[in-house]
Design a protein around this motif. Structure first.
Motif, PDB file in Angstrom:
ATOM      1  N   GLU A  80       0.858  -1.185   0.000  1.00  0.00           N
ATOM      2  CA  GLU A  80       0.000   0.000   0.000  1.00  0.00           C
ATOM      3  C   GLU A  80       0.891   1.231   0.000  1.00  0.00           C
ATOM      4  OE1 GLU A  80      -2.838  -0.078   3.114  1.00  0.00           O
ATOM      5  OE2 GLU A  80      -3.772  -1.960   2.457  1.00  0.00           O
ATOM      6  N   ASN A  82       1.438   5.428  -0.394  1.00  0.00           N
ATOM      7  CA  ASN A  82       0.893   6.785  -0.314  1.00  0.00           C
ATOM      8  C   ASN A  82       1.502   7.647  -1.408  1.00  0.00           C
ATOM      9  OD1 ASN A  82      -0.713   6.285   2.010  1.00  0.00           O
ATOM     10  ND2 ASN A  82       1.111   6.501   3.300  1.00  0.00           N
ATOM     11  N   LYS A  83       0.828   8.728  -1.692  1.00  0.00           N
ATOM     12  CA  LYS A  83       1.326   9.640  -2.717  1.00  0.00           C
ATOM     13  C   LYS A  83       2.719  10.141  -2.342  1.00  0.00           C
ATOM     14  CE  LYS A  83       0.086  13.754  -5.365  1.00  0.00           C
ATOM     15  NZ  LYS A  83      -0.914  14.831  -5.569  1.00  0.00           N
ATOM     16  N   ASP A  85       5.406   8.406  -2.104  1.00  0.00           N
ATOM     17  CA  ASP A  85       6.286   7.355  -1.575  1.00  0.00           C
ATOM     18  C   ASP A  85       7.177   6.826  -2.697  1.00  0.00           C
ATOM     19  OD1 ASP A  85       5.223   7.608   0.902  1.00  0.00           O
ATOM     20  OD2 ASP A  85       4.093   5.727   0.885  1.00  0.00           O
ATOM     21  N   THR A 175      -2.100   7.774  -4.278  1.00  0.00           N
ATOM     22  CA  THR A 175      -2.197   6.708  -3.272  1.00  0.00           C
ATOM     23  C   THR A 175      -2.840   5.475  -3.903  1.00  0.00           C
ATOM     24  OG1 THR A 175      -2.398   8.305  -1.488  1.00  0.00           O
ATOM     25  CG2 THR A 175      -3.163   6.073  -1.040  1.00  0.00           C
ATOM     26  N   HIS A 202      -8.851   4.012  -4.859  1.00  0.00           N
ATOM     27  CA  HIS A 202      -9.752   4.969  -4.201  1.00  0.00           C
ATOM     28  C   HIS A 202     -10.621   5.741  -5.188  1.00  0.00           C
ATOM     29  CE1 HIS A 202      -7.840   4.202  -0.357  1.00  0.00           C
ATOM     30  NE2 HIS A 202      -6.659   4.401  -0.912  1.00  0.00           N
TER      31      HIS A 202
END
Length: 363
Positions: A80, A82-83, A85, A175, A202
């Protein structure tokens, strides 16, 4: 009296009685027929079709290597992210060495520029008193200008190296979740080699394919009901059409329609999942609508029976369009022969002829 005379008298009496009965019971040309009627309405026709759709992440992307070199790190599938990363990182040592060398080249060009600037200033002063030839001034001037050009080129090269250093580290644009990894750390790769796929979990999008004959009914902003899962307890949501792509697949004769999924429970849906989509079809203009039972289908065509104000039947030939439920759209072949509010027979109209009198029954 002879037996033959008695028989002839009886035959004559029977014939006279039969002729008298025919005179007393003459049937009319058309009997009054009982019918049930309904009104013709005029409104847009709304129907629907069921198609299958597939869920995708709206911003799903397959990321590629920005530079050539050794791959030092790649995120694992299922991670997973995140923006911003880090998803992948290249070995930057060769680029750092190139940058250091170029910085020294730039420093050297600056030193040469200062030297030529001093020589040029001195020669110009000597040339005023004719102590230095003009050719010497021109030669030093050229060297001075070339040194300035070298500085500009060195700065451009530094920017190129810094851009490569930036692209050596790949960061997540949004993300999401890593779904697939194509290269592992330690491999030498080329620029534009695929490294991994990042899914946008999402912001889901339904992509459905609708027969091209329904293209005229589709437009952006239409809400589509979505269902999936167990038929006894299906998951439901809605999607809003974001675009209508008027490009037809030659084999299936369908057009692609993307629609944004509207749901608060994103975890109930998975990318790649097959869903059932109900597409509403609504005519842009009002059409004449009648009960399906009013249609009389014959070999020569289809007609309905209009009941006028004198309770007489009028056959009106029509063409039949789309329908939903008990209503169907029709178009009379003769202009103004049928209008909204007219009465048409929906029961007892099969044998009615034009001009025949009817008895309108209540439903």
């Amino acid at each position: 009296m002879k037996i033959e005379d008695i028989t002839m008298n009886r035959i004559k009496s029977a014939l006279q009685f039969f002729m008298l009965c025919n005179c007393l019971f003459v049937a009319p040309a058309f009997a009054i027929a009982p019918v049930t009627v309904a009104e013709v309405s005029k409104a847009p026709l709304t129907s629907e079709i069921a198609v299958n759709g597939t869920l995708y992440g709206k911003d799903d992307v397959t990321l590629t290597a920005g530079i050539s070199g050794r791959l030092m790190y790649v995120a694992e599938p299922g991670s997973e992210i995140n923006k911003n990363d880090i998803l992948a990182r290249m070995d930057t040592l060769p680029l750092e060495l190139d940058k250091a060398r170029q910085e020294e080249m730039l420093n050297r060009a600056n030193i040469n520029l200062r030297l030529y600037q001093q020589d040029l200033t001195r020669l110009k002063e000597l040339a005023k008193s004719s102590s230095a030839a003009l050719s010497q001034v021109d030669e030093v001037q050229n060297k001075h200008d070339l040194a300035r050009s070298d500085i500009a080129l060195a700065n451009v090269e530094l920017r190129v190296i810094e851009d490569k250093l930036t692209r050596a580290t790949i960061r997540a644009p949004f993300t999401g979740v890593v779904s697939e990894r194509f290269k592992r750390a330690g491999r030498e790769i080329n620029r534009a080699d695929e490294l991994l796929t990042l899914l946008d979990i999402h912001h889901l999008e339904v992509r459905l394919y609708v027969p091209v004959k329904y293209l005229k009914y589709l437009q952006t902003g239409i809400t589509l009901p979505i269902t999936s899962g167990d038929l006894s307890q299906p998951d439901t949501a809605s999607a809003i059409i974001t675009a209508v792509i008027p490009s037809t697949d030659p084999r299936s004769q369908t057009v692609e329609i993307p629609a944004n999924l509207q749901t608060d429970n994103q975890h109930a849906w998975a990318i790649g999942q097959l869903v059932d989509v109900t597409v509403p079809l609504r005519t842009k203009n009002d059409v004449l609508l009648v009960n399906r039972d009013a249609l009389i289908i014959r070999k020569q065509g289809t007609h309905v029976v209009k009941i006028d104000g004198q309770h007489k039947a009028i056959q009106i030939p029509v063409t039949v369009g789309s329908g939903k439920g008990e209503l169907v759209a029709i178009s009379p072949l003769a202009d103004n022969s049928l209008n909204a509010g007219d009465k048409i027979a929906i029961r007892g109209a099969e044998r009615l002829q034009t001009g025949q009198e009817v008895d309108v029954q209540s439903k």
